[in-house]
Structure formats: C-alpha cells, structure tokens
Scaffold this active site. Structure first.
Site, PDB file in Angstrom:
ATOM      1  CB  ALA A 191      -0.922  -0.003   1.220  1.00  0.00           C
TER       2      ALA A 191
ATOM      3  CG  HIS B 158       9.277   8.480  -1.088  1.00  0.00           C
ATOM      4  ND1 HIS B 158      10.594   8.749  -0.860  1.00  0.00           N
ATOM      5  CD2 HIS B 158       9.116   7.163  -0.881  1.00  0.00           C
ATOM      6  CE1 HIS B 158      11.203   7.629  -0.520  1.00  0.00           C
ATOM      7  NE2 HIS B 158      10.328   6.648  -0.516  1.00  0.00           N
TER       8      HIS B 158
HETATM    9  N1  RBF Z   1       6.490   1.857   1.505  1.00  0.00           N
HETATM   10  C1  RBF Z   1       5.239   1.489   1.196  1.00  0.00           C
HETATM   11  O1  RBF Z   1       4.995   0.293   0.961  1.00  0.00           O
HETATM   12  N2  RBF Z   1       4.232   2.419   1.145  1.00  0.00           N
HETATM   13  C2  RBF Z   1       4.430   3.739   1.363  1.00  0.00           C
HETATM   14  O2  RBF Z   1       3.471   4.522   1.305  1.00  0.00           O
HETATM   15  C3  RBF Z   1       5.753   4.166   1.654  1.00  0.00           C
HETATM   16  N3  RBF Z   1       6.019   5.476   1.821  1.00  0.00           N
HETATM   17  C4  RBF Z   1       7.279   5.862   2.057  1.00  0.00           C
HETATM   18  C5  RBF Z   1       7.568   7.232   2.195  1.00  0.00           C
HETATM   19  C6  RBF Z   1       8.881   7.633   2.440  1.00  0.00           C
HETATM   20  C7  RBF Z   1       9.175   9.109   2.548  1.00  0.00           C
HETATM   21  C8  RBF Z   1       9.908   6.662   2.564  1.00  0.00           C
HETATM   22  C9  RBF Z   1      11.341   7.088   2.821  1.00  0.00           C
HETATM   23  C10 RBF Z   1       9.632   5.338   2.423  1.00  0.00           C
HETATM   24  C11 RBF Z   1       8.327   4.901   2.182  1.00  0.00           C
HETATM   25  N4  RBF Z   1       8.034   3.550   2.038  1.00  0.00           N
HETATM   26  C12 RBF Z   1       6.773   3.174   1.731  1.00  0.00           C
HETATM   27  C13 RBF Z   1       9.050   2.501   2.305  1.00  0.00           C
HETATM   28  C14 RBF Z   1       9.760   2.030   1.046  1.00  0.00           C
HETATM   29  O3  RBF Z   1       8.945   1.095   0.344  1.00  0.00           O
HETATM   30  C15 RBF Z   1      11.086   1.313   1.428  1.00  0.00           C
HETATM   31  O4  RBF Z   1      10.809   0.302   2.379  1.00  0.00           O
HETATM   32  C16 RBF Z   1      12.110   2.276   2.018  1.00  0.00           C
HETATM   33  O5  RBF Z   1      12.285   3.368   1.139  1.00  0.00           O
HETATM   34  C17 RBF Z   1      13.466   1.563   2.236  1.00  0.00           C
HETATM   35  O6  RBF Z   1      14.000   1.106   0.987  1.00  0.00           O
END
Ligand code: RBF
Length: 157
Positions: A81, A89
């Site tokens: 999600a 991002h």
């Molecule tokens: N991972 C998700 O699965 N959904 C998100 O909405 C989500 N939002 C993120 C927003 C930010 C600013 C960051 C830094 C990471 C987010 N991530 C999200 C985590 C991302 O998938 C991943 O686990 C990290 O960036 C580490 O590689």
C-alpha cells in the site's frame, strides 16, 4: 467459431508465494487476509502457500524475483500500500515497483501479480482493503488463479 483457450483447474502441485509489505501494515494485513481467503476458497491448501513479509513496497521486487527464480511457485502475488504523502516519493516507488514486477513477469514467464495500492489517501486505501471498493488482495488472488489456469493452456513457443 473462434477457439477459446480453456482454463485448467488447480493442481495440487501449484504453489503460490505472497510477498507483502509491512509499510501501512493495517492495510496490507487486510490485503493478505483477502488473498489467503480467496486462494483457500478455491481449494489451495495452506501448505501450498508461502508468505514473505518485506519492509516496504520498494523491497517487493527483489524478493519476488528470488522466489520466482526457484521454479517452486506457479505464481507470485505482490501486496503493498503506497499512500501519497507531501513529497513525490510515492511516484518513484510506484513507477519503480510496477515496472520491475512487469519486467520480472515477462522475463520469467510467470504470473507475478500487482496488488499494490497506489492511493491518494489512507481513506482510499481503507476502501480498497475490504471496504466499499472491495478487497484488492482478494481480487489479485483471483487473477492469479485465472492466470495459472490459462497459462497451462497457452502454447510455449
Ligand atoms: N512503503 C510502502 O509500501 N508504502 C508507502 O506509502 C511508503 N512510503 C514511504 C515514504 C517515504 C518518505 C519513505 C522514505 C519510504 C516509504 N516507504 C513506503 C518505504 C519504502 O517502500 C522502502 O521500504 C524504504 O524506502 C526503504 O528502501
């Protein structure tokens, strides 16, 4: 009369991998529950399903790839999600992950299902994780079942 390719029934040797992201866990847990219920309602035993939790959606492709390469699974279902925040991002996440999963599916000739919500808000995500717009994890599992059955009847070469 055109010939419609048939869809084969499930085989006890069919195995399903589910890769699910911990980020927004309240949503992804519901997507996972929906996927599991749908698979089991179709006759897939728990022993035919492996679940791998990853930190976030960004980490889904590498684990999906690792599992898909084993030849152990007939399908890999990816659940996550991504919810838009104040920065861009989400855009990079959605583009990178969706493209990686499509490329992986084509490269390995395996149904790799895209069950990652790309929402504007948490409210939209709630609606799609068992709310008034259904459960996209469940719909994704239905697609996996259909693809597994159809690909058995699609000539290879
Ligand atoms: N991972 C998700 O699965 N959904 C998100 O909405 C989500 N939002 C993120 C927003 C930010 C600013 C960051 C830094 C990471 C987010 N991530 C999200 C985590 C991302 O998938 C991943 O686990 C990290 O960036 C580490 O590689």
């Amino acid at each position: 009369m055109a010939n419609t390719l048939p869809t084969s029934p499930l085989d006890p040797n069919d195995r399903f991998a589910i890769v699910v992201a911990e980020w927004n866990r309240s949503i992804t847990t519901k997507l996972l529950e929906g996927a599991l219920e749908t698979l089991q309602a179709a006759g897939v035993e728990e022993t035919q399903i492996d679940v791998a939790w990853v930190p976030g959606s960004w980490e889904i492709p590498v684990v999906a790839q690792r599992l898909a390469q084993t030849d152990k699974y007939t399908s890999v279902i990816c659940l996550g999600a991504v919810i838009r925040g104040e920065t861009t991002h989400d855009k990079y996440l959605n583009q990178g992950v969706s493209l990686a999963l499509m490329e992986l599916s084509l490269a390995l000739d395996l149904p790799i299902l895209f069950g990652i919500l790309t929402c504007e808000s948490m409210e939209q995500a709630i609606h799609r994780a068992g709310g008034n717009v259904g459960n996209k994890g469940s719909e994704c599992a239905e697609s996996a079942l259909k693809m597994v059955g159809l690909l058995k009847n699609c000539p290879a070469e």
